[in-house]
Design an enzyme around this catalytic site. Structure first.
Site, mmCIF file in Angstrom:
data_model
loop_
_atom_site.group_PDB
_atom_site.id
_atom_site.type_symbol
_atom_site.label_atom_id
_atom_site.label_comp_id
_atom_site.label_asym_id
_atom_site.label_seq_id
_atom_site.Cartn_x
_atom_site.Cartn_y
_atom_site.Cartn_z
ATOM 1 C CG ASP A 137 -3.483 6.309 -3.634
ATOM 2 O OD1 ASP A 137 -2.920 6.821 -4.618
ATOM 3 O OD2 ASP A 137 -2.880 5.723 -2.726
ATOM 4 C CD GLU A 144 6.008 6.936 -8.072
ATOM 5 O OE1 GLU A 144 6.470 8.074 -8.131
ATOM 6 O OE2 GLU A 144 4.790 6.702 -7.992
#
Ligand code: PLP
Lengths: 396, 266
Positions: free
Chosen positions: B60, B49
């Site tokens: 995040d 990824e």
């Protein structure tokens, strides 16, 4: 003209829901709860009663005769500064916290820039007995210190956010991170007509009381509708609230005023509608300040409540279709207008609101002297005294 | 079948979960990213990824936030990430999933991005803030070009949303183990894995679990129930803590080899 809303949550190409999957069900839940509350007379009655007995509505519309002498056209002020907590923000927070209770949420979070939304959320949570945590950029904690103290007195916990530009955008990032973590128990009380659907709709509807009252008051006191309605635009909630009352009156010009900071040409500003491009920030498609490769740019404004690189999606649409127009004024112009209102009317406006006043000479040129201009006096300026006095001292 | 589906199928045949490793492109710089991806692939990563940094990564936690900041400060752009993919492709065949937020993609142009992604040899997209209902502009051209679109399922997703995500998926589904941001501590990875395993059987589609998977033991827990496992923040942290690019490379080799061992089913 009808408010353009081709699809729920869309304003032309703008709006939508660009959020993590974890939050999507919560947005559905909120949409459903909101729709149900709109059909529930008991909810409406409780909201109306709190707005009246607690928040002090209706707020007056006041003819500013001495300011009128200086500007030209007749100037009317919708006095949201007289709301409990000193700004329009409380119209939205009372509505949202009532809604949160209805949904069985046990914890409230909010982001704040100037601290006005944070104070209004903390106030509404104290009123309804819910714990409240507010995210605020470290830079704003510094320049809006009185509001931090107020939130703490009201029982809220204030988190100082140090990432990025340490202002409103970063506070909203951090609030979203909290929400994604605690979404099952927590309602995120968004403070403007920004964010993913249904927030732009809900916040506009809760703020629409401003425009609804002002329209009736203008007809009663001026005997006519205003020729122009002017409001400052950060996320755009006070503007959307007052515009909502006049959006179907085609003769009424709707004018939003953004923060030009040091000047649009310097690149240091907070004017996405005037000088930004289309992008996605905080869950909605709208105008944003960004680099050529889609990174969000820090905004710059003397006013913490306008210091945001995005704007509500309905404004983006109103701009594109020409129903509203948008201008911008610099920090220096806002400071001049701040002092002018203090001296001519005995009203100390918020620095955010001062931007709307600073644009009046431009509006006056467009409408001529034999016209009525209604200004949304979105909040009072006690919170800004430190900033203003420091600026004035450095000028002299 | 595309490279990603192939990698999942191959891992399954070898009685292990496919190991998906997240790296933030441009942290600390794109030259190092190229080497890190190759090293991860050589050490046992089945899929990479590749994170495209964004200024406002709202999904995040601190580790990936800091990685994104370092990357942006080093001048990373989506265009440069695409160039790096081209360079990686000359060195390894590991499937690459572009992972990121929507605004840089919108700004680049969805159609243009799809074409260039295919031309450079990456294999698909996972966009954190692009739920299925907003995804047509990217997903449809991607599918047209034979690229994958990986939808997310969260612990909060109801039946309808799970069905919708499964319908939008072209290879695997990404199952977020908990309500939270990347890098948080998983509260109960074992039961999340169990739920995801049941869903995988029911939907008859490979599922990979991410968020809060940090250690070899975590990987083993996940591997018992689903076809794929994603490790992100733990990788980003060893890169952050390394004192040089060479040290980062060797730390990533060690960590990925260990995680890959954990992905084997006994
Ligand atoms: C008094 C006042 N006016 C305006 C604003 C800007 O917000 P909005 O554009 O949503 O009205 C703020 C925000 O803090 C405020 O405190």
């Amino acid at each position: 003209m009808q408010t353009p809303e081709p699809a729920p949550g869309r304003y032309g190409p703008y709006g939508g829901r660009y959020v993590a999957e974890t939050l999507m069900p919560a947005l559905d839940e909120l949409t459903r709860a909101y729709e149900e509350s709109q059909r529930d007379p008991a909810f409406q009655a409780e909201l109306d009663s709190l707005l009246h007995h607690y928040a002090g509505r209706p707020t007056p519309t006041y003819f500013a005769s001495r300011l009128t002498e200086e500007v030209g056209p007749r100037i009317w002020l919708k006095r949201e500064d007289l709301c409990h907590t000193g700004a329009h923000k409380v119209n939205n927070t009372i509505g949202q916290i009532l809604l949160a209770k209805r949904m069985g949420k046990t914890r409230i979070i909010a982001e704040t820039g100037a601290g006005q939304h944070g104070v209004a959320t903390a106030t509404s949570c104290a009123l309804m007995g819910l714990p409240c945590e507010v995210y605020m950029g470290a830079e704003d904690v510094r320049r809006q210190a009185p509001n931090v103290r107020r939130m703490e007195l009201l029982g809220a916990e204030v988190h100082s956010v140090k990432s990025g530009s340490a202002t409103l955008k970063d506070a909203m990032n951090e609030a979203l991170r909290d929400w994604v973590t605690n979404v099952r128990t927590t309602h995120y009380c968004v403070g403007s007509v920004a964010g993913p659907h249904p927030y732009p709709l809900i916040v506009r509807d809760f703020q629409a009381v401003i425009g609804k009252e002002a329209r009736a008051q203008m007809i009663e006191q001026a005997g006519k509708l205003p020729d122009a309605v002017v409001a400052c635009v950060g996320g755009g909630s006070n503007a959307m609230g007052i515009f909502a009352g006049f959006i179907d009156d085609e003769s009424v010009r709707l004018i939003g005023v953004e923060a030009a900071g040091d000047g649009i040409a310097t690149g240091r500003h907070a004017a996405p509608l005037c000088a930004g491009g289309v992008g996605v920030l905080h869950g909605a498609k709208s105008y944003v300040l960004q680099t050529a490769d889609g990174q969000i740019v820090e905004a710059h404004s003397i006013s913490a409540g306008l210091d945001y690189p995005g704007v509500g999606p309905e404004h983006a649409w109103l701009k594109d279709i020409g129903r509203a127009t948008y201008g911008a004024v610099t920090d220096a112009q806002a400071l001049d207008a701040f002092q002018q209102l203090c001296r001519t009317e005995g009203i100390i406006p918020a620095l955010e609101t001062s931007h709307a006043f600073a644009y009046l000479p431009t509006v006056a040129k467009e409408v001529g002297d034999d016209a009525d201009i209604l200004v949304c006096l979105s909040g009072r300026g006690d919170k800004d005294l430190d900033t203003v006095l420091a600026q004035l001292k450095s000028r002299s | 079948m595309g490279r990603i589906a192939d990698a999942f199928a191959k891992a399954k045949k070898e009685n292990r979960a496919a190991l998906v490793i997240y790296v933030c492109a441009g942290d600390p710089d794109l030259r190092t990213t190229e080497d890190l991806v190759v090293a991860a692939a050589e050490s046992g990563a089945d899929v990479i990824e590749l994170g495209v940094p964004f200024s406002d990564p709202t999904a995040d936690g601190p580790a990936i936030q800091r990685a994104s900041e370092r990357s942006l400060a080093a001048g990373t752009t989506l265009a440069k990430v695409l160039d790096t993919i081209g360079a990686i492709r000359r060195r390894t065949n590991v499937p690459i999933l572009l992972f990121g937020y929507y605004n840089p993609i919108l700004s680049y142009g969805e159609q243009k991005l799809v074409e260039e992604t295919a031309a450079r040899g990456a294999d698909g997209f996972l966009v954190v803030d692009l739920p299925p209902e907003e995804s047509d502009g990217l997903r449809l051209p991607a599918i047209e070009k034979g690229l994958d679109f990986v939808p997310l399922i969260a612990p909060t997703s109801d039946r309808d949303r799970v069905t919708e995500a499964a319908a939008a998926a072209t290879s695997f589904l990404y199952y977020v183990s908990m309500t939270g941001v990347t890098g948080s501590k998983a509260t109960d990875l074992a039961s999340a894995s169990e739920r995801a395993g049941a869903l995988q059987r029911e939907l008859n589609r490979p599922i990979a679990i991410g968020f809060g998977v940090k250690t070899k033991e975590d990987v083993t827990t996940v591997a018992r129930h689903v076809d794929g496992v994603v490790v992100g923040s733990a990788v980003v942290r060893v890169i952050e803590e390394a004192e040089s690019s060479a040290a980062a490379l060797s730390a990533v080799r060690t960590l990925v080899a260990e995680l890959a061992a954990g992905a084997r089913r006994q």
